[in-house]
Design an enzyme around this catalytic site. Structure first.
Site, mmCIF file in Angstrom:
data_model
loop_
_atom_site.group_PDB
_atom_site.id
_atom_site.type_symbol
_atom_site.label_atom_id
_atom_site.label_comp_id
_atom_site.label_asym_id
_atom_site.label_seq_id
_atom_site.Cartn_x
_atom_site.Cartn_y
_atom_site.Cartn_z
ATOM 1 N N LYS A 111 22.592 34.429 30.498
ATOM 2 C CA LYS A 111 21.303 33.734 30.356
ATOM 3 C C LYS A 111 21.498 32.235 30.176
ATOM 4 O O LYS A 111 20.735 31.442 30.711
ATOM 5 C CB LYS A 111 20.505 34.304 29.182
ATOM 6 N N LYS A 192 21.382 45.364 37.829
ATOM 7 C CA LYS A 192 20.643 46.236 36.919
ATOM 8 C C LYS A 192 19.136 46.029 37.125
ATOM 9 O O LYS A 192 18.713 44.897 37.362
ATOM 10 C CB LYS A 192 21.037 45.818 35.492
ATOM 11 N N LYS A 195 13.408 43.095 34.365
ATOM 12 C CA LYS A 195 12.163 42.357 34.503
ATOM 13 C C LYS A 195 12.410 40.967 35.104
ATOM 14 O O LYS A 195 11.669 40.500 35.946
ATOM 15 C CB LYS A 195 11.505 42.187 33.125
HETATM 16 P P1 TYM Z 1 15.039 45.219 26.764
HETATM 17 O O1 TYM Z 1 13.660 44.864 26.371
HETATM 18 O O2 TYM Z 1 15.707 44.418 27.815
HETATM 19 O O3 TYM Z 1 15.097 46.730 27.257
HETATM 20 C C1 TYM Z 1 14.602 47.809 26.473
HETATM 21 C C2 TYM Z 1 15.537 49.007 26.612
HETATM 22 O O4 TYM Z 1 15.663 49.400 27.977
HETATM 23 C C3 TYM Z 1 17.032 49.474 28.333
HETATM 24 N N1 TYM Z 1 17.169 49.077 29.748
HETATM 25 C C4 TYM Z 1 17.797 49.794 30.680
HETATM 26 N N2 TYM Z 1 18.424 50.987 30.634
HETATM 27 C C5 TYM Z 1 18.964 51.452 31.788
HETATM 28 N N3 TYM Z 1 18.894 50.794 32.981
HETATM 29 C C6 TYM Z 1 18.265 49.596 33.061
HETATM 30 N N4 TYM Z 1 18.188 48.957 34.222
HETATM 31 C C7 TYM Z 1 17.673 49.047 31.886
HETATM 32 N N5 TYM Z 1 16.999 47.897 31.616
HETATM 33 C C8 TYM Z 1 16.696 47.935 30.301
HETATM 34 C C9 TYM Z 1 17.736 48.491 27.415
HETATM 35 O O5 TYM Z 1 19.103 48.788 27.292
HETATM 36 C C10 TYM Z 1 16.963 48.697 26.127
HETATM 37 O O6 TYM Z 1 17.471 49.817 25.437
HETATM 38 N N6 TYM Z 1 17.910 43.344 23.107
HETATM 39 C C11 TYM Z 1 17.027 44.439 23.473
HETATM 40 C C12 TYM Z 1 15.830 44.585 22.560
HETATM 41 C C13 TYM Z 1 16.144 44.787 21.114
HETATM 42 C C14 TYM Z 1 16.731 45.920 20.514
HETATM 43 C C15 TYM Z 1 16.765 45.636 19.132
HETATM 44 C C16 TYM Z 1 17.213 47.109 21.025
HETATM 45 C C17 TYM Z 1 15.873 43.900 20.103
HETATM 46 N N7 TYM Z 1 16.243 44.416 18.918
HETATM 47 C C18 TYM Z 1 17.305 46.554 18.237
HETATM 48 C C19 TYM Z 1 17.747 48.024 20.110
HETATM 49 C C20 TYM Z 1 17.792 47.738 18.746
HETATM 50 C C21 TYM Z 1 16.524 44.205 24.876
HETATM 51 O O7 TYM Z 1 16.519 43.117 25.378
HETATM 52 O O8 TYM Z 1 15.970 45.293 25.477
#
Ligand code: TYM
Length: 335
Positions: A111, A192, A195
């Site tokens: 990023k 991957k 969004k």
């Molecule tokens: P975020 O918002 O990007 O995504 C939410 C969840 O979806 C999973 N994910 C995927 N899994 C499989 N294939 C994909 N292409 C894919 N894209 C997204 C992510 O792994 C995630 O589980 N940093 C985190 C948010 C967060 C969080 C936390 C997660 C903040 N605090 C505490 C767990 C615990 C994030 O950006 O997720």
């Protein structure tokens, strides 16, 4: 009973990568565990965003999660900024987190490369994530594969804080990955599904929109014309069939691809239909929820109340162990 925490950013629609990679696991875990699921709006503001859109996105994410089966009766569903202890514990953790560890996080490196000036919030993103989970002293974190490195750092932060202030106070959480769906590829077949890359299918999309998205999706590059036989194992569409189509269809797809019996468009048509059928009840439920925004607001407020009760207690103990003077008008114990 294991305590579960996970989060999702309200930085766009809930897509099938999030849904299959994480949220279906949340829905399964809430049946047997004490679960906290959080819409992490303070994380979402670490990247470029439109302030006038964030509120609606946060609301829409709540609608999508509940429509997808996250049940506020069975888990605690809430918005991160409604529980200020998240940022408070993040500050505490910053005092035990080595800078070098933050700089080597791959998501930070990716990023920050895309930005002209790198902000401290982006660097400290995983510290806030550690605070999210550890505030509830959760030990299980259902996520996609891309979050595993952040969870390893979270374990290290817990270890470092415990070593200094209280052995065993914070657990070292484990990631819970969902088998086949731990990393869903985007429709470009390369990166991957994400969004920020625009290679997604949203779980609330209409059948026609799903078809329009799947039509140009990248398939096995060896299939230049309909007559060229393909290799299903190298095709992302085949991977999606495995997640959305019944096993008899998956077998048929593989056979028709190898024998060039179907062209890629035929295969995509079947996938679009199966995806639309699977997502239809979620779409319908979302429409109902959207029609009653006050009810959704109440659910989130009740979730925040339940989360805050736990968060407050953790912070009370954290402050005490760290030697911070209690806020109540009380003289220090050793005077
Ligand atoms: P975020 O918002 O990007 O995504 C939410 C969840 O979806 C999973 N994910 C995927 N899994 C499989 N294939 C994909 N292409 C894919 N894209 C997204 C992510 O792994 C995630 O589980 N940093 C985190 C948010 C967060 C969080 C936390 C997660 C903040 N605090 C505490 C767990 C615990 C994030 O950006 O997720």
């Amino acid at each position: 009973m294991a305590r579960v925490f996970s989060g999702i950013q309200p930085s766009g629609e809930l897509h099938i990568g999030n849904y299959l990679g994480a949220v279906t696991n949340w829905v399964a875990l809430q049946e047997q565990h004490e679960c906290f699921f959080c819409i992490v709006d303070y994380h979402a503001i670490t990247q470029d965003y439109e302030p006038q859109e964030l509120e609606a996105r946060t609301f829409d994410m709540a609608v999508s999660l509940v429509a997808a089966g996250v049940d506020p009766e069975k888990c605690v569903l809430f918005v991160q900024s409604h529980v200020p202890e998240h940022t408070e514990l993040a500050w505490v953790f910053m005092t035990v987190t080595p800078l070098g560890e933050l700089e080597r996080m791959t998501q930070f490196k990716d990023k920050s490369q895309r930005q002209e000036s790198v902000l401290a919030g982006l660097l400290n993103y995983p510290v806030l994530q550690a605070a999210d989970v550890l505030l509830y002293r959760a030990d299980t974190v259902p996520v996609g594969e891309d979050q595993v490195q952040h969870i390893e750092l979270m374990r290290e932060i817990a270890r470092k804080w415990n070593a200094r202030y209280g052995t065993g106070f914070f657990p070292e959480p484990d990631a819970a990955l969902s088998g086949k769906a731990r990393r869903i590829l985007g429709l470009d077949g390369e990166a991957k599904m994400s969004k920020s890359l625009g290679n997604t299918i949203g779980i609330l999309e209409q059948p026609e929109e799903i078809w329009q998205r799947l039509r140009p999706a990248v398939t096995d590059p060896a299939r230049v014309t309909k007559k060229d036989p393909g290799t299903p194992e190298v095709c992302n569409l085949y991977a999606l069939h495995q997640l959305f189509s019944p096993s008899s269809t998956v077998e048929e797809v593989a056979q028709k691809c190898r024998s060039a019996g179907w062209g890629c468009l035929d295969c995509k048509r079947v996938l679009a239909d199966n995806m639309s059928t699977r997502l239809a009840p979620i779409r319908e439920r979302a429409a109902e929820l959207r029609a009653d925004p006050d009810r959704m607001g109440e659910l989130l407020a009740a979730g925040a109340d339940r989360a805050r009760a736990v968060a407050r207690e953790t912070m009370r103990e954290v402050r005490e162990r760290m030697g911070l003077l209690p806020g109540e008008a009380r003289a220090p114990a050793n005077r």
